[in-house]
Design a protein around this motif. Structure first.
Motif, PDB file in Angstrom:
ATOM      1  N   SER A  26       0.882  -1.285   0.034  1.00 32.53           N
ATOM      2  CA  SER A  26       0.016  -0.046   0.085  1.00 32.53           C
ATOM      3  C   SER A  26       0.904   1.272  -0.078  1.00 32.53           C
ATOM      4  O   SER A  26       1.837   1.135   0.707  1.00 32.53           O
ATOM      5  CB  SER A  26      -0.941  -0.087   1.241  1.00 32.53           C
ATOM      6  OG  SER A  26      -1.781   1.157   1.414  1.00 32.53           O
ATOM      7  N   ALA A  27       0.515   2.213  -0.766  1.00 32.34           N
ATOM      8  CA  ALA A  27       1.274   3.432  -0.827  1.00 32.34           C
ATOM      9  C   ALA A  27       0.339   4.805  -0.818  1.00 32.34           C
ATOM     10  O   ALA A  27      -0.847   4.435  -1.286  1.00 32.34           O
ATOM     11  CB  ALA A  27       2.020   3.684  -2.042  1.00 32.34           C
ATOM     12  N   VAL A  55      -3.994  10.249  -1.812  1.00 34.62           N
ATOM     13  CA  VAL A  55      -4.154   9.568  -2.873  1.00 34.62           C
ATOM     14  C   VAL A  55      -3.739   8.013  -2.465  1.00 34.62           C
ATOM     15  O   VAL A  55      -2.636   7.881  -1.738  1.00 34.62           O
ATOM     16  CB  VAL A  55      -3.512   9.909  -4.351  1.00 34.62           C
ATOM     17  CG1 VAL A  55      -3.557   8.426  -5.351  1.00 34.62           C
ATOM     18  CG2 VAL A  55      -3.663  10.965  -4.693  1.00 34.62           C
ATOM     19  N   TRP A  56      -4.423   7.168  -2.591  1.00 36.98           N
ATOM     20  CA  TRP A  56      -4.163   5.542  -1.816  1.00 36.98           C
ATOM     21  C   TRP A  56      -3.860   4.691  -3.249  1.00 36.98           C
ATOM     22  O   TRP A  56      -4.661   4.637  -4.079  1.00 36.98           O
ATOM     23  CB  TRP A  56      -5.494   5.300  -1.219  1.00 36.98           C
ATOM     24  CG  TRP A  56      -5.338   5.889   0.248  1.00 36.98           C
ATOM     25  CD1 TRP A  56      -6.173   6.731   0.345  1.00 36.98           C
ATOM     26  CD2 TRP A  56      -4.900   5.685   1.472  1.00 36.98           C
ATOM     27  NE1 TRP A  56      -6.073   7.372   1.741  1.00 36.98           N
ATOM     28  CE2 TRP A  56      -5.353   6.540   2.361  1.00 36.98           C
ATOM     29  CE3 TRP A  56      -4.000   4.627   1.668  1.00 36.98           C
ATOM     30  CZ2 TRP A  56      -4.649   6.600   3.498  1.00 36.98           C
ATOM     31  CZ3 TRP A  56      -3.604   4.709   3.088  1.00 36.98           C
ATOM     32  CH2 TRP A  56      -3.966   5.471   3.889  1.00 36.98           C
ATOM     33  N   GLY A  79      -9.134   7.444 -10.263  1.00 38.10           N
ATOM     34  CA  GLY A  79      -9.665   6.447  -9.366  1.00 38.10           C
ATOM     35  C   GLY A  79     -11.103   6.950  -8.736  1.00 38.10           C
ATOM     36  O   GLY A  79     -11.938   7.754  -9.096  1.00 38.10           O
ATOM     37  N   ARG A  80     -11.234   6.267  -7.493  1.00 39.39           N
ATOM     38  CA  ARG A  80     -12.766   6.706  -6.804  1.00 39.39           C
ATOM     39  C   ARG A  80     -12.578   7.558  -6.003  1.00 39.39           C
ATOM     40  O   ARG A  80     -11.647   7.516  -4.804  1.00 39.39           O
ATOM     41  CB  ARG A  80     -13.179   5.063  -6.367  1.00 39.39           C
ATOM     42  CG  ARG A  80     -13.469   4.086  -7.153  1.00 39.39           C
ATOM     43  CD  ARG A  80     -13.831   2.773  -6.736  1.00 39.39           C
ATOM     44  NE  ARG A  80     -12.528   2.011  -6.246  1.00 39.39           N
ATOM     45  CZ  ARG A  80     -11.835   1.376  -6.949  1.00 39.39           C
ATOM     46  NH1 ARG A  80     -12.149   1.368  -8.310  1.00 39.39           N
ATOM     47  NH2 ARG A  80     -10.795   0.963  -6.560  1.00 39.39           N
ATOM     48  N   ASP A  99      -9.020   6.578  -4.254  1.00 42.39           N
ATOM     49  CA  ASP A  99      -8.629   5.354  -4.370  1.00 42.39           C
ATOM     50  C   ASP A  99      -8.113   5.039  -5.700  1.00 42.39           C
ATOM     51  O   ASP A  99      -8.912   4.886  -6.893  1.00 42.39           O
ATOM     52  CB  ASP A  99      -9.571   4.408  -3.756  1.00 42.39           C
ATOM     53  CG  ASP A  99      -9.230   2.842  -3.504  1.00 42.39           C
ATOM     54  OD1 ASP A  99      -7.791   2.543  -3.668  1.00 42.39           O
ATOM     55  OD2 ASP A  99     -10.152   2.100  -3.543  1.00 42.39           O
ATOM     56  N   ALA A 100      -6.986   5.078  -5.840  1.00 46.68           N
ATOM     57  CA  ALA A 100      -6.293   5.024  -7.399  1.00 46.68           C
ATOM     58  C   ALA A 100      -6.639   3.805  -7.897  1.00 46.68           C
ATOM     59  O   ALA A 100      -6.412   2.747  -7.482  1.00 46.68           O
ATOM     60  CB  ALA A 100      -4.706   5.627  -7.201  1.00 46.68           C
ATOM     61  N   VAL A 101      -6.764   4.084  -9.328  1.00 47.41           N
ATOM     62  CA  VAL A 101      -6.854   2.843 -10.165  1.00 47.41           C
ATOM     63  C   VAL A 101      -5.666   3.032 -11.161  1.00 47.41           C
ATOM     64  O   VAL A 101      -5.005   2.218 -11.760  1.00 47.41           O
ATOM     65  CB  VAL A 101      -8.116   2.955 -11.108  1.00 47.41           C
ATOM     66  CG1 VAL A 101      -8.087   1.948 -12.255  1.00 47.41           C
ATOM     67  CG2 VAL A 101      -9.532   2.674 -10.165  1.00 47.41           C
ATOM     68  N   ALA A 102      -5.295   4.110 -11.640  1.00 45.74           N
ATOM     69  CA  ALA A 102      -4.106   4.413 -12.439  1.00 45.74           C
ATOM     70  C   ALA A 102      -3.500   5.652 -12.116  1.00 45.74           C
ATOM     71  O   ALA A 102      -4.142   6.783 -11.490  1.00 45.74           O
ATOM     72  CB  ALA A 102      -4.622   4.718 -13.876  1.00 45.74           C
TER      73      ALA A 102
END
Length: 158
Positions: A26-27, A55-56, A79-80, A99-102
């Motif tokens: 996790s970052a 940003v996660w 992200g979400r 909650d990052a996707v890219a």
């Protein structure tokens, strides 16, 4: 499931913090997004309000984020959106997380060199030379420049 997907363009505000968790890597980092607008009175671009997002990133995205980003770099995050309200010591605080996707560098501000992350299954995959996709000036590609098979290994029908 309805979720609010966002695309934020801004700068890395804090150095990414990387952690190995029981659920995987996790970052997190803070991102600053400042609105800019044209001020007709000043005849110049002016900075507006700055929003900060936490940003996660999880799993491989977390590993790549920690290895790739530093403070001040321009980034684009998709992200979400998660908006949270907490009450501490009688005060209400609202925070906005993504909650990052890219995650990627914003190439409008500079260049970036992509390096594929090492994976055990890609190491055993056969490598093929990159085909020449360029069309010669004033002509069409000759047969030697066109790959005989598609990347999946299925023959091309002609």
């Amino acid at each position: 499931m309805n979720e609010t997907m966002v695309c934020a363009v801004g700068r890395v505000a804090t150095q990414p913090v990387y952690r190995e968790m029981a659920s995987g890597p996790s970052a997190r980092f803070r991102m600053a997004v400042t609105a800019r607008y044209w001020d007709r009175e000043k005849n110049a671009w002016t900075d507006g309000h700055t929003n900060f997002f936490t940003v996660w990133a999880n799993r491989q995205l977390a590993t790549n984020t920690a290895a790739s980003l530093t403070v001040g770099e321009p980034v684009i995050v998709q992200g979400r959106l998660k908006v949270r309200t907490d009450t501490r010591e009688g005060q209400s605080r609202t925070s906005a997380d993504i909650d990052a996707v890219a995650i990627g560098h914003d190439l409008a501000w500079g260049t970036s060199a992509f390096r594929r992350a090492g994976r055990s299954e890609t190491a055993s995959a056969p490598t093929q030379p990159e085909p020449n996709w360029e069309t010669p000036p004033g002509g069409s590609p000759d047969a030697s420049d066109v790959p005989a098979q598609q990347p999946s290994g299925v023959p091309v029908l002609t």
